[in-house]
Each structure stands twice: as C-alpha cells, then as structure tokens.
Scaffold this motif. Structure first.
Motif, mmCIF file in Angstrom:
data_model
loop_
_atom_site.group_PDB
_atom_site.id
_atom_site.type_symbol
_atom_site.label_atom_id
_atom_site.label_comp_id
_atom_site.label_asym_id
_atom_site.label_seq_id
_atom_site.Cartn_x
_atom_site.Cartn_y
_atom_site.Cartn_z
ATOM 1 N N ILE A 76 0.718 -1.285 0.043
ATOM 2 C CA ILE A 76 0.060 0.144 -0.012
ATOM 3 C C ILE A 76 0.926 1.265 -0.030
ATOM 4 O O ILE A 76 0.590 2.255 -0.612
ATOM 5 N N SER A 77 2.015 1.176 0.813
ATOM 6 C CA SER A 77 2.795 2.442 0.964
ATOM 7 C C SER A 77 3.345 2.804 -0.439
ATOM 8 O O SER A 77 3.620 3.953 -0.822
ATOM 9 N N THR A 78 3.823 1.752 -1.145
ATOM 10 C CA THR A 78 4.630 1.813 -2.470
ATOM 11 C C THR A 78 3.521 2.247 -3.485
ATOM 12 O O THR A 78 3.827 3.230 -4.363
ATOM 13 N N GLY A 79 2.252 1.683 -3.623
ATOM 14 C CA GLY A 79 1.264 1.933 -4.463
ATOM 15 C C GLY A 79 0.768 3.497 -4.287
ATOM 16 O O GLY A 79 0.348 3.983 -5.147
ATOM 17 N N THR A 80 0.721 4.062 -3.001
ATOM 18 C CA THR A 80 0.350 5.398 -2.651
ATOM 19 C C THR A 80 1.469 6.513 -2.818
ATOM 20 O O THR A 80 1.264 7.611 -2.391
ATOM 21 N N SER A 81 2.840 5.778 -3.283
ATOM 22 C CA SER A 81 3.697 6.927 -3.279
ATOM 23 C C SER A 81 3.758 7.976 -4.656
ATOM 24 O O SER A 81 4.034 7.607 -5.545
ATOM 25 N N PRO A 125 10.299 0.673 -12.756
ATOM 26 C CA PRO A 125 9.738 -0.555 -12.811
ATOM 27 C C PRO A 125 10.180 -1.388 -11.765
ATOM 28 O O PRO A 125 9.289 -2.329 -11.489
ATOM 29 N N ALA A 126 11.047 -0.950 -10.966
ATOM 30 C CA ALA A 126 11.643 -1.906 -9.805
ATOM 31 C C ALA A 126 10.449 -1.491 -8.715
ATOM 32 O O ALA A 126 10.413 -2.507 -8.108
ATOM 33 N N PHE A 127 9.903 -0.415 -8.547
ATOM 34 C CA PHE A 127 9.161 -0.158 -7.533
ATOM 35 C C PHE A 127 7.565 -0.958 -7.866
ATOM 36 O O PHE A 127 6.906 -1.453 -7.116
ATOM 37 N N THR A 128 7.278 -0.935 -9.379
ATOM 38 C CA THR A 128 6.183 -1.745 -9.498
ATOM 39 C C THR A 128 6.243 -3.223 -9.182
ATOM 40 O O THR A 128 5.327 -3.998 -8.933
ATOM 41 N N PHE A 129 7.509 -3.765 -9.652
ATOM 42 C CA PHE A 129 7.587 -5.077 -9.258
ATOM 43 C C PHE A 129 7.726 -5.178 -7.808
ATOM 44 O O PHE A 129 7.355 -6.311 -7.333
ATOM 45 N N MET A 135 5.928 -3.524 -5.627
ATOM 46 C CA MET A 135 4.384 -3.501 -5.111
ATOM 47 C C MET A 135 3.774 -4.904 -5.269
ATOM 48 O O MET A 135 3.065 -5.384 -4.350
ATOM 49 N N VAL A 136 4.074 -5.307 -6.573
ATOM 50 C CA VAL A 136 3.366 -6.625 -7.065
ATOM 51 C C VAL A 136 3.844 -7.750 -6.141
ATOM 52 O O VAL A 136 2.843 -8.731 -5.624
ATOM 53 N N GLY A 137 5.169 -7.918 -5.797
ATOM 54 C CA GLY A 137 5.344 -9.154 -5.134
ATOM 55 C C GLY A 137 4.839 -9.113 -3.578
ATOM 56 O O GLY A 137 4.653 -9.971 -3.141
ATOM 57 N N ASN A 138 4.808 -7.842 -3.012
ATOM 58 C CA ASN A 138 4.375 -7.777 -1.571
ATOM 59 C C ASN A 138 2.953 -7.907 -1.735
ATOM 60 O O ASN A 138 2.275 -8.781 -0.698
ATOM 61 N N ALA A 139 2.118 -7.580 -2.684
ATOM 62 C CA ALA A 139 0.649 -7.724 -2.697
ATOM 63 C C ALA A 139 0.596 -9.310 -3.003
ATOM 64 O O ALA A 139 -0.557 -10.036 -2.006
ATOM 65 N N ILE A 140 1.340 -10.051 -3.605
ATOM 66 C CA ILE A 140 1.120 -11.364 -3.852
ATOM 67 C C ILE A 140 1.585 -11.979 -2.426
ATOM 68 O O ILE A 140 1.016 -13.142 -2.036
ATOM 69 N N LEU A 144 11.899 -16.035 -1.773
ATOM 70 C CA LEU A 144 12.673 -15.533 -2.948
ATOM 71 C C LEU A 144 12.115 -14.411 -3.648
ATOM 72 O O LEU A 144 12.852 -13.533 -4.138
ATOM 73 N N LEU A 145 10.745 -14.414 -3.732
ATOM 74 C CA LEU A 145 10.062 -13.385 -4.373
ATOM 75 C C LEU A 145 10.154 -12.016 -3.778
ATOM 76 O O LEU A 145 10.742 -10.927 -4.381
ATOM 77 N N LEU A 146 10.141 -12.288 -2.423
ATOM 78 C CA LEU A 146 10.206 -10.814 -1.739
ATOM 79 C C LEU A 146 11.625 -10.529 -1.573
ATOM 80 O O LEU A 146 11.796 -9.287 -1.689
ATOM 81 N N THR A 147 12.723 -11.403 -1.301
ATOM 82 C CA THR A 147 13.895 -10.967 -1.775
ATOM 83 C C THR A 147 14.291 -10.487 -2.740
ATOM 84 O O THR A 147 15.069 -9.341 -2.923
ATOM 85 N N ALA A 148 13.968 -10.912 -3.951
ATOM 86 C CA ALA A 148 14.010 -10.146 -5.290
ATOM 87 C C ALA A 148 13.681 -8.767 -5.234
ATOM 88 O O ALA A 148 14.327 -8.003 -5.852
ATOM 89 N N ALA A 149 12.355 -8.766 -5.030
ATOM 90 C CA ALA A 149 11.411 -7.207 -5.196
ATOM 91 C C ALA A 149 12.208 -6.435 -4.124
ATOM 92 O O ALA A 149 12.261 -5.015 -4.541
ATOM 93 N N GLY A 150 12.603 -7.000 -2.805
ATOM 94 C CA GLY A 150 13.238 -5.888 -1.820
ATOM 95 C C GLY A 150 14.410 -5.664 -2.356
ATOM 96 O O GLY A 150 14.764 -4.344 -2.069
ATOM 97 N N ALA A 151 15.329 -6.472 -2.895
ATOM 98 C CA ALA A 151 16.664 -5.777 -3.603
ATOM 99 C C ALA A 151 16.206 -4.938 -4.641
ATOM 100 O O ALA A 151 17.448 -4.042 -4.670
ATOM 101 N N ALA A 152 15.631 -5.059 -5.407
ATOM 102 C CA ALA A 152 15.449 -4.130 -6.475
ATOM 103 C C ALA A 152 14.983 -2.860 -6.247
ATOM 104 O O ALA A 152 15.606 -1.676 -6.569
ATOM 105 N N ALA A 153 14.016 -2.947 -5.246
ATOM 106 C CA ALA A 153 13.632 -1.597 -4.693
ATOM 107 C C ALA A 153 14.705 -0.786 -3.672
ATOM 108 O O ALA A 153 14.851 0.402 -3.813
ATOM 109 N N ALA A 154 15.487 -1.594 -3.028
ATOM 110 C CA ALA A 154 16.480 -1.084 -1.971
ATOM 111 C C ALA A 154 17.468 -0.362 -2.933
ATOM 112 O O ALA A 154 18.033 0.699 -2.586
#
Length: 231
Positions: free
Chosen positions: A90-95, A116-120, A122-127, A164-174
């Motif tokens: 939610i925090s990413t989607g409302t940024s 695109p990293a933030f989009t990935f 947000m979707v990863g955390n929603a899943i 693995l999904l959250l780690t990849a998404a978090g690393a890209a966003a970080a």
C-alpha cells in the motif's frame, strides 16, 4: 502307726472366674509369629504424577506436542507477516509526490510506476500478502493434525517461493532507494530525496517492512524443516 499308709495328695483347682494365663511363648515362636503378622511386602509407593502433567497441553505427548507447538507459532507468524507485506504494497502504491517549481504549471512528478523496480516490488508484496492469508487454513491443519506431513511440505515449498520473490523485489527496490538518497556521481545521477521527501520516506519504509517479512519467512522455513525432521 508304723504301718501307716501314705495318702496321695489331691489338688483341687478352684475356679475364681479368671481366665487361665497362657505361658509366654518361646523365642523362636515369637519370631515366627512376628514374621507372620508383618506384611509380606512393603506398601506400594504413591504413583508419581504423569510426565508433563504440569506442562501446557501443547508440550505434552512428545513429538506430537512439539509439532503442535511449532504449528501454533507458525500460524501466529503468518498473521504477523501479513501486516508488513500489505503495508509495503500500500505504501509503495500510494507513493506520489508533486514538486512545484516557480509556478504550479511547472512541476516535477515522482510516482512509483515511474520506476519498474517499484512496480515489481509492489506486486511482489501484494502477492505475498495474499498468500499469507490463503496459507492460514493450511497452517491451522498443522495444529489440529500434528502428523500431517504433506501439508507442511506444501507450505514449505510455497514459503521458499514467497521468500525468494520478496527478496528479489526488496533488493530491486532497495537499489532504487539507495540511488534516490545518495545518487551516483559517476553517472551524474543526483539524489532526488533532497526534494521529494515524502516519496523517499514512503518507499524507504516499504523496503524495510518487506525485509522484515523476509525474515519471518526464513523463520517459518526453519520451523517447518524442524517439524518435518522430528518424527
């Protein structure tokens, strides 16, 4: 008289109403009588309380109790991990932040879908948040049936995938958050967080929350392995 005859003395017992006194028993007879009256075996010791009688119900019955206790912790951790993943999505989607320069017609816009990293992310955390909700009934089965190994294996595989999904998404966003805060002199990328404070704060908090969920998934995986190996 010289020829006097001796008369045999006759003893007459007088009954005075008292019972005759029995002679004291001999030493050997007394010992045998005491042995006869003594109990053949010692009184049975009081039965000890059952092992684990003072422990909580979850810790009783050996391996089953151990697995049930892990299942309860597993359920609680899934509920706890749902909050950070949902908050990160939610925090990413409302940024969304607009920065006016000189006039309101000339503005800079920072939005999560510009990266695109933030989009990935947000979707990863929603899943992951949706998965945590759907996994609660399966986790409850582990509490009711501690020997249900198939359910634990299914959750273990799904937990590894979500981690693995959250780690990849978090690393890209970080990586994007780092560049937003510090920039890159070699690439002439200036830090944008000096202007877009709200955008950077929301995305940075979302990354931290997502990595907290990753830690929870790691604990869930280790607990599932321990429960499966303990038979």
């Amino acid at each position: 008289m010289n020829g006097s005859t001796s008369e045999a003395a006759t003893v007459i017992h007088m009954d005075d109403g008292k019972a005759p006194v029995a002679p004291p028993p001999a030493a050997g007879a007394a010992a045998s009588a005491s042995d006869a009256t003594a109990p053949s075996s010692a009184a049975p010791a009081p039965r000890k309380a059952a092992v684990g009688g003072g422990l909580p119900f979850l810790l009783r019955s050996g391996a089953d109790g151990f697995r049930r206790c892990l299942a309860v912790i597993d359920f609680l951790l899934r509920v706890a991990a749902f909050g950070p993943t949902l908050a990160a999505a939610i925090s990413t989607g409302t940024s969304d932040e607009r920065l006016s320069v000189f006039t309101q017609f000339f503005q800079f816009h920072a939005r999560f879908d510009d990266f695109p990293a933030f989009t990935f992310f947000m979707v990863g955390n929603a899943i992951a948040a949706g998965y945590l909700v759907l996994s609660l009934p399966f986790s409850a089965v582990g509490i009711i049936r501690p020997k249900a190994t198939g359910v634990r294996l299914f959750l273990l595989v799904c937990d590894v995938v979500m981690m693995l999904l959250l780690t990849a998404a978090g690393a890209a966003a970080a990586a994007i958050v780092y560049v937003a805060h510090w920039g890159n002199r070699r690439a002439n990328w200036v830090p944008i967080c000096m202007q877009f404070h709200g955008f950077c704060q929301r995305t940075s908090g979302a990354v931290v929350a997502s990595f907290l969920a990753v830690l929870v998934f790691i604990v869930l995986i280790l607990m599932a392995v321990c429960a499966i190996r303990r038979r």
